[in-house]
Design a protein around this motif. Structure first.
Motif, PDB file in Angstrom:
ATOM      1  N   ILE A   7       0.824  -1.201   0.000  1.00 24.31           N
ATOM      2  CA  ILE A   7       0.000   0.000   0.000  1.00 24.31           C
ATOM      3  C   ILE A   7       0.861   1.255   0.000  1.00 24.31           C
ATOM      4  CG2 ILE A   7      -1.671   1.296   1.352  1.00 24.31           C
ATOM      5  CD1 ILE A   7      -2.820  -1.061   0.072  1.00 24.31           C
ATOM      6  N   TYR A   8       1.875   1.226   0.842  1.00 28.78           N
ATOM      7  CA  TYR A   8       2.702   2.416   1.010  1.00 28.78           C
ATOM      8  C   TYR A   8       3.376   2.809  -0.296  1.00 28.78           C
ATOM      9  CZ  TYR A   8       6.415   5.361   2.802  1.00 28.78           C
ATOM     10  OH  TYR A   8       7.265   6.402   3.016  1.00 28.78           O
TER      11      TYR A   8
ATOM     12  N   SER B 172       0.979   3.996  -2.896  1.00 30.70           N
ATOM     13  CA  SER B 172       0.425   5.339  -2.729  1.00 30.70           C
ATOM     14  C   SER B 172       1.512   6.400  -2.774  1.00 30.70           C
ATOM     15  CB  SER B 172      -0.381   5.441  -1.436  1.00 30.70           C
ATOM     16  OG  SER B 172       0.399   5.029  -0.360  1.00 30.70           O
ATOM     17  N   THR B 173       2.767   6.012  -2.618  1.00 33.35           N
ATOM     18  CA  THR B 173       3.830   7.002  -2.803  1.00 33.35           C
ATOM     19  C   THR B 173       4.060   7.257  -4.287  1.00 33.35           C
ATOM     20  OG1 THR B 173       4.869   5.953  -0.922  1.00 33.35           O
ATOM     21  CG2 THR B 173       6.124   7.636  -2.026  1.00 33.35           C
TER      22      THR B 173
ATOM     23  N   SER C 102       6.534  -1.812  -4.569  1.00 34.66           N
ATOM     24  CA  SER C 102       5.214  -2.333  -4.245  1.00 34.66           C
ATOM     25  C   SER C 102       5.085  -3.797  -4.622  1.00 34.66           C
ATOM     26  CB  SER C 102       4.168  -1.497  -4.960  1.00 34.66           C
ATOM     27  OG  SER C 102       2.904  -2.030  -4.803  1.00 34.66           O
TER      28      SER C 102
ATOM     29  N   LEU D 176      -4.863   0.526  -6.347  1.00 25.36           N
ATOM     30  CA  LEU D 176      -3.943   1.654  -6.464  1.00 25.36           C
ATOM     31  C   LEU D 176      -2.975   1.476  -7.626  1.00 25.36           C
ATOM     32  CD1 LEU D 176      -3.098   2.265  -2.727  1.00 25.36           C
ATOM     33  CD2 LEU D 176      -4.477   3.656  -4.208  1.00 25.36           C
TER      34      LEU D 176
ATOM     35  N   TYR E  49      -1.534   4.546 -10.564  1.00 27.07           N
ATOM     36  CA  TYR E  49      -0.268   5.205 -10.914  1.00 27.07           C
ATOM     37  C   TYR E  49       0.267   4.757 -12.256  1.00 27.07           C
ATOM     38  CZ  TYR E  49       2.211   1.162  -8.793  1.00 27.07           C
ATOM     39  OH  TYR E  49       2.665  -0.065  -8.480  1.00 27.07           O
TER      40      TYR E  49
ATOM     41  N   ILE F 266      -7.005  10.655  -2.840  1.00 26.76           N
ATOM     42  CA  ILE F 266      -5.879   9.812  -3.240  1.00 26.76           C
ATOM     43  C   ILE F 266      -4.678  10.666  -3.573  1.00 26.76           C
ATOM     44  CG2 ILE F 266      -5.057   8.398  -5.150  1.00 26.76           C
ATOM     45  CD1 ILE F 266      -7.561   6.818  -4.946  1.00 26.76           C
TER      46      ILE F 266
ATOM     47  N   LEU G 271      -3.252  11.786  -0.383  1.00 31.82           N
ATOM     48  CA  LEU G 271      -2.544  10.667   0.251  1.00 31.82           C
ATOM     49  C   LEU G 271      -1.187  10.468  -0.405  1.00 31.82           C
ATOM     50  CD1 LEU G 271      -2.859   8.187   2.201  1.00 31.82           C
ATOM     51  CD2 LEU G 271      -3.410   6.901   0.164  1.00 31.82           C
ATOM     52  N   ALA G 272      -1.186  10.535  -1.729  1.00 33.94           N
ATOM     53  CA  ALA G 272       0.074  10.341  -2.437  1.00 33.94           C
ATOM     54  C   ALA G 272       1.068  11.407  -2.041  1.00 33.94           C
ATOM     55  CB  ALA G 272      -0.165  10.378  -3.937  1.00 33.94           C
TER      56      ALA G 272
ATOM     57  N   THR H 169       2.216  10.695   1.634  1.00 34.71           N
ATOM     58  CA  THR H 169       3.177   9.594   1.784  1.00 34.71           C
ATOM     59  C   THR H 169       4.488   9.963   1.124  1.00 34.71           C
ATOM     60  OG1 THR H 169       1.980   8.616  -0.025  1.00 34.71           O
ATOM     61  CG2 THR H 169       1.801   7.524   2.083  1.00 34.71           C
TER      62      THR H 169
END
Lengths: 500, 746
Positions: free
Chosen positions: A289-290, A293-294, A311, A428, A432, B679, B682-683, B686
């Motif tokens: 998740i981290y 979402s980064t 990921s 997610l 991206y 989102i 959030l991006a 993070t």
């Protein structure tokens, strides 16, 4: 014929042939390129030949093993051998390195050294995957770092020195822990150091000691894998390195960590592994998740792909820590599959960077008109990366999911939670990846770039991306290609957990 | 005929060679492939017709002996986990495959002409072929993993086809939106599949139902968990069939080429959700709460879709919302347990809606020549009007489609919709009221579309003449400036389709002029400059025969497909193909043997629903009657407005409805602000966490060590005096400490 030292030859051949290049008179870049390519292909053929004729799939034991005494006084052997776990990664190494050399064709600066370093890396990686001796494993691990450092610091982007330093500090620091672990394990229990992995696999330790060893190895592999909080070297490194180096990094180097986790942490330290696995599972889930979402917050194209690999490595960690047959199989499959997909994505990102000369996604746009082939390949591969069925990533992730479900170790609620969170990662991922491809290719105009006509990918690039694509689709449609290699080995590893 | 079934695994693979060959060809030998362009079309149509014949054969077999055929092969060989692939032929499969292939063939024929000027002609056919493959794979799949497999593949095809014109930023956003929304559904679907596997230990449909029923009967499983799994499974169909919370992608999906909207976003792919629920109905039916949820979501979608369709300007968006509403009817029927009527409506709606979309495509095609290539203009109903004169055949077929969708008796949708409405009466009165009133709304918005498009006068020129000078034509052609549109059609394979060559040539000549005008990015010179006689050119033309032919075939389907579900009274026994096919399946509402159809009841309900529909049509006539002739109705309108004595409130209501519909029920905006923004936030968060904290620690350590090094370097600067100084000072400190300790001891 069986006594022929195949593995030694496979390990030593690239680096020796590469060093020959350093001593021969300089005959221009072209000669170097073709020489390296030929060596890579020869090596790949040699590996395939050796494995075809001397490797039996249904045998879970070590095959093609070699044992030569190297240093007498502390029992250090040149001990090589492969089994179902390593054959896949060795073949992957051969394949990706050959393609990375092909991808490095445009490199002209100091090409002799560059190609030598590629070949040295080749040797180091195969040596790592095929070593059956703990110290040899460590030596190969270290041997790997130097070429990467040099490749990064000499052929990288603008911030290359920073990234290279970061890389070397992280990895060298972590291999300190590896060394401690190696020495600790080998010196335990007897006066003579034992470094043979087969012997060590049957040894048992007091539980606190085992945990200490486990932590040591875990730190080393967590940096390489990478497992979050220790991942920040990766985006910087990937962001700066030349894309052929990126292919090697994403395709093989990251897999060394996962391989080490299975090979040492799971095989040698089963008790500690079953104690640590819930923690690893949680970390892996958070990592998915981290990193996912980064990733959308990155402006740099390569960094975004780098986070996507972080990921995806989460799936490997979860598969390894689920301690089930499907989970481990899925992790191994994901190692192979991400090796292809990650390398291909970096390659395509690099080639499109070569054309547009822009790194930041928000400055790009509308490239699809002029480079439709790259656009097509990029779309297909981002689909592969977001686990579209029919591609290898899907099978791997599905089997990992399966592994968690069938795992006896965890309670229902925790399983549901973990699966749920992992599946959120599934939502997610397309965000991206697709927005990346939208920002790069879709749309119409580009304001910043004056000369808006690029060449589409030529035969070399097309060949390269197609030849990476074929195994991805092949594995996706018929996963037994890879699964059948490791299946017996996985069972024998897991039998330690059920009977031990 | 066992051996026929043995070969039915080949169904999805028959259309596959075309996309593979096209893909390889386009990547490796682009020029050669492009030179063969017509051949690829014929090949794909031919292959799809083979599938159609094959599935027709299976269908006939199924009518006589209704049975289920299944065969599986293992996909992965492992002791612990085995995935299997296979086929599963039952009446549902055969109906769906016929539907897919017939609509598919017609759309392929249609798009040969529709896309003929497009640079991505072959790419389009490659995507289409791949879509057909995966859709056929979806309906023939025998277990849930396989369903998931093809489910995602059709989603990907939809993504690619929505983003087909990737130079349009709107299309780029739309395709990403569609994929992500569908991925939310896939997320649920995957979790549901895994949960069910955890409960039952199987993926196969048959085993799954059996084990599931046993578990329920013996009450050996947590009902809450079961409901959760079933609901998660249902999330997949919610997204794919554009049901209420996840419908947002469907209207945007209209950015794709119109044949795609007909095939994927009206007839087949969006029906996949209905298909899956129908397939899993034996599973859902044992959990009453999930059935209630299904019907609830169905009815919400029915109402929402209908209200949102009320004020759309874009003809395709209007049709898309109507599709959503009709899909809601199907879902409602499934939730009520009337399996048969849901499938019946699926079939009739697929043909009618495909007809409508193809008709709208034909309109767009003829409007494009006048107003330019922006979808804002060519699909804008406000610019249309009075097309009856110019495109009579299209008009007729569009009218038939509209009437069918409104539920006017002899046409297809009447029969199926009526069945659903009747069943809803039996199910719950509130749902019935909503369903019936929505039937009126359907008639209203469909006729609104029809009237705006075909009646009155062509509005383009009204707008031009009314001083607005809004003729800023879409000055960028779709594929960029440097390449002129390829207009020389490849006449290598000419003689096959050149019936009206002369007409076409003149038409195209005209078009060339316009396009090149656009390409050179001149501002369009006003109509007067062309002289008077040229203006006649700028009226829309009827499309080519290749476009008209599929529409006429679909017209026939729309007229007669209702027959398969109409109960014929043959002596005593009812004969009705659909019910004969689907008898083994479940029927919740008609438990008591309904061997005879109560004709009186039927007539009563039919009259009721038809009168509601007619009322809707009448309202539409009143409100959207073309400008000039509305004088005749003025008295009526006046009386109407007098009758609504609280006129302000009435107008408020209308305004509210209009705004609601025009802003798409504020749902898109809500999603945008709540989800997309969150989102993004959030991006960002993070990312900054990653940079500041995790990376910050590393950099901090680096910088500190650097400073320490600097300090050491400074200190150790090889100056004897400083060495001496430090040495002495440390000795002093040591002595002082010693002294203190010494002092305190004594």
């Amino acid at each position: 014929m069986n006594d022929f030292p195949w593995l030694t030859m496979i390990v030593v051949f690239p680096i020796s042939a590469g060093s020959l290049m350093l001593f021969l008179p300089h005959r221009g870049n072209k000669v170097n390129k073709w020489y390296t390519i030929c060596i890579c292909i020869l090596e790949l053929l040699l590996t395939t030949y050796a494995f075809c004729y001397n490797f039996k799939i249904d045998d879970p034991l070590i095959q093609l093993s070699e044992d030569y005494k190297w240093i007498n006084f502390f029992d250090f052997y040149w001990r090589l051998g492969i089994d179902g776990l390593s054959i896949g990664t060795i073949l992957l190494t051969g394949f990706i390195t050959t393609l990375a050399t092909l991808a490095a064709f445009p490199v002209t600066r100091d090409s002799r050294l560059f190609h030598f370093l590629m070949l040295a890396m080749y040797s180091g990686q195969i040596g790592l995957f095929s070593s059956r001796d703990l110290l040899l494993f460590f030596i190969m691990w270290e041997l790997e770092l130097i070429p990467v450092y040099l490749l990064l610091s000499m052929w990288g982007g603008k911030k290359r020195l920073y990234s290279a330093t970061k890389f070397i500090l992280y990895t060298a620091g972590s291999s300190l822990f590896l060394l401690i672990g190696v020495l600790g394990i080998s010196l335990y229990g007897s006066n003579e150091p034992t470094l043979n992995l087969e012997l060590l696999a049957n040894q048992s330790y007091p539980i606190t000691l085992e945990i200490l060893f486990y932590i040591g190895f875990l730190i080393a592999f967590a940096v390489k894998s990478p497992i979050i909080p220790l991942h920040t070297w990766l985006p910087d490194t990937h962001g700066e390195a030349h894309y052929s180096t990126c292919m090697l990094l994403a395709g093989i180097l990251l897999k060394m960590g996962a391989y080490g986790l299975v090979r040492i942490n799971m095989e040698l330290l089963p008790h500690a592994h079953s104690m640590f696995s819930p923690l690893l599972m949680v970390v892996g889930t958070i990592q998915i998740i981290y990193a996912a979402s980064t990733s959308p917050g990155q402006r740099n194209l390569k960094k975004r792909i780098a986070y996507s690999s972080v990921s995806h490595m989460g799936f490997i960690i979860i598969g390894i820590s689920s301690i089930t047959d499907p989970g481990l199989n899925g992790a191994i499959l994901q190692i192979i599959s991400h090796g292809f997909i990650g390398a291909a994505l970096f390659f395509l990102a690099g080639t499109s960077y070569d054309r547009i000369r822009l790194v930041y996604l928000d400055e790009m746009g509308g490239m699809a008109i002029s480079i439709p082939k790259i656009f097509t390949m990029f779309t297909i591969l981002s689909m592969a990366s977001l686990a579209l069925p029919g591609m290898s990533g899907f099978v791997a992730e599905l089997i990992v999911f399966f592994g968690i479900i069938t795992s006896q170790k965890y309670f229902l609620i925790s399983k549901i939670l973990i699966i749920f969170v992992m599946a959120i990662g599934m939502i997610l991922t397309p965000i991206y990846l697709l927005s990346m491809s939208r920002q790069m290719f879709y749309g119409y105009k580009l304001i910043n770039v004056k000369n808006f006509s690029f060449f589409d990918s030529g035969p070399r690039e097309l060949f390269l991306s197609i030849s990476i694509l074929l195994p991805i689709i092949g594995i996706g449609i018929y996963p037994d290609f890879v699964l059948s290699l490791a299946i017996d080995k996985v069972e024998s590893i897991l039998s330690n957990y059920f009977y031990g | 005929m066992e051996h026929t079934y043995q070969y039915s695994w080949i169904i999805p693979f028959i259309p596959l060679p075309v996309p593979i060959l096209l893909g390889v060809g386009l990547l490796l030998f682009p020029t050669a492939t492009k030179n063969l362009r017509r051949i690829w079309t014929f090949l794909s149509i031919f292959l799809l017709s083979i599938v159609m014949l094959f599935s027709l054969y299976l269908f006939i077999q199924q009518i006589f002996i209704s049975c289920i055929h299944q065969n599986v092969w293992s996909w992965t060989i492992n002791n612990e986990f085995s995935f299997e692939f296979g086929y599963f032929i039952d009446p549902l499969t055969s109906i769906m495959s016929i539907l897919i292939t017939t609509v598919g063939i017609l759309v392929l024929i249609y798009s040969d002409n529709y896309m003929s000027h497009d640079q991505g002609y072959l790419r389009f056919f490659a995507y289409m072929g791949f879509f057909n493959t995966s859709m056929l794979g979806l309906v023939t799949s025998s277990n849930l993993i396989q369903v998931y497999f093809f489910w995602e593949l059709v989603g990907m095809c939809s993504y690619l086809l929505i983003g087909f014109w990737f130079t349009r930023p709107i299309a780029a956003n739309a395709c990403q939106k569609a994929f992500v929304t569908n991925r939310v559904g896939d997320f649920g679907l995957l979790l549901g599949i895994l949960g069910l596997y955890w409960i039952t230990g199987s993926f196969e449909f048959q085993d799954l139902f059996e084990i599931f029923n046993n578990l329920i009967l013996n009450n050996r499983v947590n009902l809450l968990f079961l409901t959760l799994c079933a609901f998660l499974l249902f999330v997949g169909p919610i997204a794919k069939s554009a049901q209420f919370p996840l419908h947002v992608w469907l209207p945007d999906a209209m950015e794709g080429p119109t044949p795609i909207s007909a095939l994927i976003h009206a007839a087949t792919m969006v029906a996949a959700g209905i298909f899956l629920v129908a397939r899993l109905l034996p599973l859902f039916i044992v959990i009453p709460s999930i059935m209630y949820i299904i019907s609830l979501i169905g009815i919400i979608t029915v109402l929402l879709g209908a209200t949102l369709a009320l004020a759309q300007k874009d003809i395709k968006r209007g049709l898309a919302y109507s599709t959503m509403s009709q899909l809601g009817y199907m879902m409602l029927a499934l939730g009520m347990g009337s399996y048969q009527s849901a499938l019946f409506h699926l079939i009739t709606h697929a043909y009618s809606k495909a007809l409508l979309f193809l008709g709208s495509g034909s309109i767009i095609h003829s409007m494009e020549a006048i107003v330019g290539y922006s979808p804002d203009k060519s699909q804008n109903m406000i610019l249309m009007g009075g097309l009856t004169k110019h495109v009579p055949i299209t008009k007729t077929s569009f009218l038939v489609g509209t009437l069918s969708l409104c539920g006017i008796p002899p046409l297809a949708c009447f029969w199926s919709k009526d069945e659903i409405l009747n069943d809803s009466l039996l199910f719950s009165p509130i749902f019935a009221i909503i369903a019936f009133s929505t039937a009126g709304l359907t008639a209203f918005y469909m006729f609104r579309i029809y009237l705006l498009t075909f009646e009155g006068h062509l509005n383009t020129y009204f707008i031009n003449y009314s001083g607005k000078k809004s003729s800023s034509f879409y000055s960028i052609s779709l594929w960029g400036k440097e390449e002129e549109k390829k207009l020389n059609r490849n006449f290598g394979l000419v003689p096959l389709l050149t019936m009206n060559n002369t007409k076409r040539a003149s038409f195209f000549g005209n078009k060339t002029y316009k396009i090149s005008n656009n390409v050179r990015n001149k501002t369009f010179i006003t109509v007067e400059n062309f002289g008077l006689n040229t203006r006649t050119f700028y009226y829309p033309h009827e499309s080519d025969n290749t476009i008209l032919f599929p529409m006429l075939v679909l017209l026939l389907f729309t007229l007669f497909i209702g027959a398969i579900g109409i109960p014929f009274n043959q002596e005593v026994i009812d004969f009705d193909i659909l019910s004969k096919l689907l008898t083994p399946s479940i029927n919740l509402l008609h438990k008591n043997s309904q061997n005879f159809v109560d004709w009186y009841e039927f007539f009563k309900n039919a009259t009721f629903s038809v009168s509601i529909a007619l009322f809707g049509i009448f309202l539409a006539y009143c409100l959207y009657k073309p400008f000039y002739s509305s004088l005749l109705n003025l008295t009526l309108l006046n009386s109407f407005q007098k009758w609504s004595s609280k006129r302000i409130r009435w107008e408020k209501l209308i305004n509210f409805l209009y705004n609601w519909s025009y802003n798409r029920g504020y749902i898109d905006a809500f999603f945008k602000t709540s989800l997309t923004e969150s989102i993004r936030r959030l991006a960002k968060q993070t990312n900054s966490f990653d940079k500041r904290i995790i990376d910050g620690i590393t950099n901090g350590v680096g910088i500190t060590s650097f400073f320490v090094g600097e300090v050491t370097k400074y200190i150790g600067g090889s100056r004897i005096s400083s060495y001496l100084f430090f040495y002495l000072s440390y000795v002093l400190i040591f002595l002082m400490i010693l002294f203190f300790f010494y002092f305190e001891k004594f």
